[in-house]
Design an enzyme around this catalytic site. Structure first.
Site, mmCIF file in Angstrom:
data_model
loop_
_atom_site.group_PDB
_atom_site.id
_atom_site.type_symbol
_atom_site.label_atom_id
_atom_site.label_comp_id
_atom_site.label_asym_id
_atom_site.label_seq_id
_atom_site.Cartn_x
_atom_site.Cartn_y
_atom_site.Cartn_z
ATOM 1 N N GLU A 232 -20.664 9.563 -54.406
ATOM 2 C CA GLU A 232 -19.269 10.489 -54.865
ATOM 3 C C GLU A 232 -18.243 10.520 -54.202
ATOM 4 O O GLU A 232 -18.134 11.850 -53.831
ATOM 5 C CB GLU A 232 -20.138 11.868 -55.478
ATOM 6 N N GLU B 77 -27.429 6.973 -60.312
ATOM 7 C CA GLU B 77 -27.730 8.341 -60.796
ATOM 8 C C GLU B 77 -27.199 9.032 -62.161
ATOM 9 O O GLU B 77 -26.476 8.424 -62.541
ATOM 10 C CB GLU B 77 -27.089 9.504 -58.741
#
Length: 528
Positions: free
Chosen positions: A257, A361
């Site tokens: 991220e 994820e």
């Protein structure tokens, strides 16, 4: 009367025990406020059904809010098309798309600590439940954080010595030495080398602009400088140290991220890379360093963030041929899928058809409106199944869950960022709970083998749309070991009423099935 009641209870318990001995695969169901779970402990755990196959007969596996989990029945194909069905799925296995990589979850510090809090036999059953190819749901993928993340008990890196650009003090943490035996056990259970991929949350604080692993910050300097080359070597050292423990990695993501590190006061480990920064780091530092140290075959993935950033992020990185030559795939997270069109995955594939897209994820319970563990929630199983079907229908090659096990609070998490997990551990009772999410994953991972290929499946629902979702795969006989190729179709019904369904495959015929309200169905059959 008392003696008769005692005799009855004795006989009943004897019959029940005999049933458990002769059919020790069923769910030990526990009803909860939010639904139900299946209870496992050191001596008992339900197992995934293994199917028998014959041409002309389909195996039907069902789980549902009112059905329980993994109920198996059979349906016989016939050559006449039934009338009156509310929906029809038409299979055309001659039209083929992407090859499946597999399904898996993350070996976070939190997951490992929870599993290790159980007795030896119970912890083995957790790993077996996920990675066994005989009694579990057949995971073949595992994600490993590089050093700490929020699902650790504290912040740490592998080299907290300021100015150590030669990484003389690089060393794996105590947490790694706890997870390595569990990953090795997963490899053994899977009967193959699990496809492991590593993901970093942050460089050591001394390498970052904010001198902190958390919060808003990026690597000091710019691509090509000493700081960036040291960070690239940090990846190599991670791979080397795990290699010394007989664990080989299939892939890496450049940064977990990367946009989190641009958010002021971000509450846990993060590091910012814009698309341009990631492109230059891959081109000038990470790619060349991996190749120079013998890791040129590592599957390097960019983004590892929300798909809302596609296709732009991919185009920025991959339009540069010097960066693109090091990149194998694009990794995506699910958290903003509600506002990100799945067509962005199609656009990314169309622009870069030789690169794979991996869902790296996902977890439920991260929203402030629905935080943490909702023990037994069926709606969260539907969330998983819906997202998996959507991703697979838009070129995604695999789906990776987040923590493979959490405690009753959804942790531990040093930043108090508690979420949910398919398996919840109650260490005080030496037991763990398989949630509906676990079985939702199993409807895919246990029955669609890596190397299977998605095929065309068209769903028609007539004038009224009842909201079924479906995806289909062909498994070549060379992969399954069966005498014929095999088709597997998964159907999700998120609605509160049952739906009559016909599955039509011109190579085999037609079968009818009523898809129960709030259920997931896997239909599997051999081709002639």
């Amino acid at each position: 009367m008392t003696s008769l009641r005692t005799l009855f209870l004795f006989c009943y318990c004897g019959i029940l025990w005999q049933c458990l001995q002769t059919n020790a695969t069923g769910c030990a169901k526990l009803t909860t406020k939010d639904g139900f779970v299946c209870v496992c402990n050191a001596s008992y755990c339900d197992t995934v059904p293994r199917l028998s196959h014959s041409v002309g007969v389909a195996s039907v596996i069902e789980s549902g809010e009112s059905l329980g989990v993994m109920q198996v029945s059979q349906a016989t194909f016939n050559q006449s098309m039934p009338s009156g069905a509310q929906a029809t799925i038409r299979i055309n296995s001659s039209v083929q798309y992407q090859e499946l990589l597999g399904f898996g979850g993350a070996f976070t510090d939190a997951a490992v600590l929870n599993i290790l809090s159980l007795s030896d036999d119970a912890r083995t059953r957790v790993v077996e439940s996920y990675y066994s190819n005989t009694v579990g749901i057949g995971y073949t993928v595992g994600r490993v954080p590089m050093a700490s993340c929020d699902f650790s008990t504290h912040e740490y890196s592998y080299d907290d010595s300021p100015g150590d650009f030669d990484l003389v003090n690089f060393t794996l943490a105590a947490e790694d030495h706890l997870k390595i035996p569990l990953i090795a056990l997963a490899n053994k259970m899977a009967g193959r080398h699990v496809k492991l991929f590593g993901s970093p949350w942050s460089a050591p604080a001394w390498m970052k602009t904010n001198d902190n692993m958390s919060g808003r910050g990026s690597l000091k300097g710019s691509a090509g400088d000493k700081n960036h080359k040291t960070w690239a070597t940090y990846f190599v050292r991670f791979l080397e140290e795990y290699g010394k423990n007989n664990l080989t990695f299939w892939g890496l993501t450049v940064q977990n991220e990367p946009f989190d590190g641009a958010i002021p006061d971000f509450p846990f480990q993060a590091m910012h890379f814009s698309a341009e920064m990631e492109r230059d780091f891959v081109k000038m530092d990470l790619g060349p360093t991996l190749h120079a140290h013998g890791y040129g075959d590592i599957q390097l993935m960019i983004l590892d963030d929300q798909r809302v950033f596609l296709p732009g992020f991919a185009k920025t990185v991959l339009s540069d041929p010097e960066a693109a030559k090091y990149v194998s795939g694009v990794a995506i997270h699910w958290y903003l899928d509600a506002v990100a069109s799945s067509s962005d995955l199609d656009k990314t594939h169309e622009s870069f058809p030789n690169l794979f897209i991996l869902a790296s994820e996902a977890c439920d319970g991260s929203s402030p409106l629905s935080r943490g563990v909702h023990l037994g929630s069926w709606s969260r199983a539907e969330d998983y199944a819906h997202d998996i079907i959507s991703d697979l229908n838009h070129w995604v090659v695999g789906w990776t869950d987040w923590n493979i096990a959490l405690n009753m609070s959804g942790g531990p998490n040093w930043a108090h960022n508690y979420v949910d997990s398919p398996i919840i551990v109650e260490h005080s009772k030496d037991e763990f709970y398989k949630q509906p999410m676990y079985y939702a994953l199993g409807h895919f991972s246990a029955f669609i083998l890596p190397g299977s290929v998605r095929v065309n499946s068209e769903l028609s629902e007539g004038f009224f749309e009842f909201g079924l979702n479906t995806v289909s795969f062909l498994t070549p006989k060379a992969i399954s070991g069966l005498a014929n190729d095999m088709i597997t179709t998964v159907v999700l019904n998120k609605h509160g009423s049952s739906q009559s369904l016909v599955l039509h495959d011109p190579r085999v015929g037609n079968i009818e099935h009523v898809v129960a309200a709030h259920s997931i169905v896997t239909i599997q059959y051999l081709l002639p």
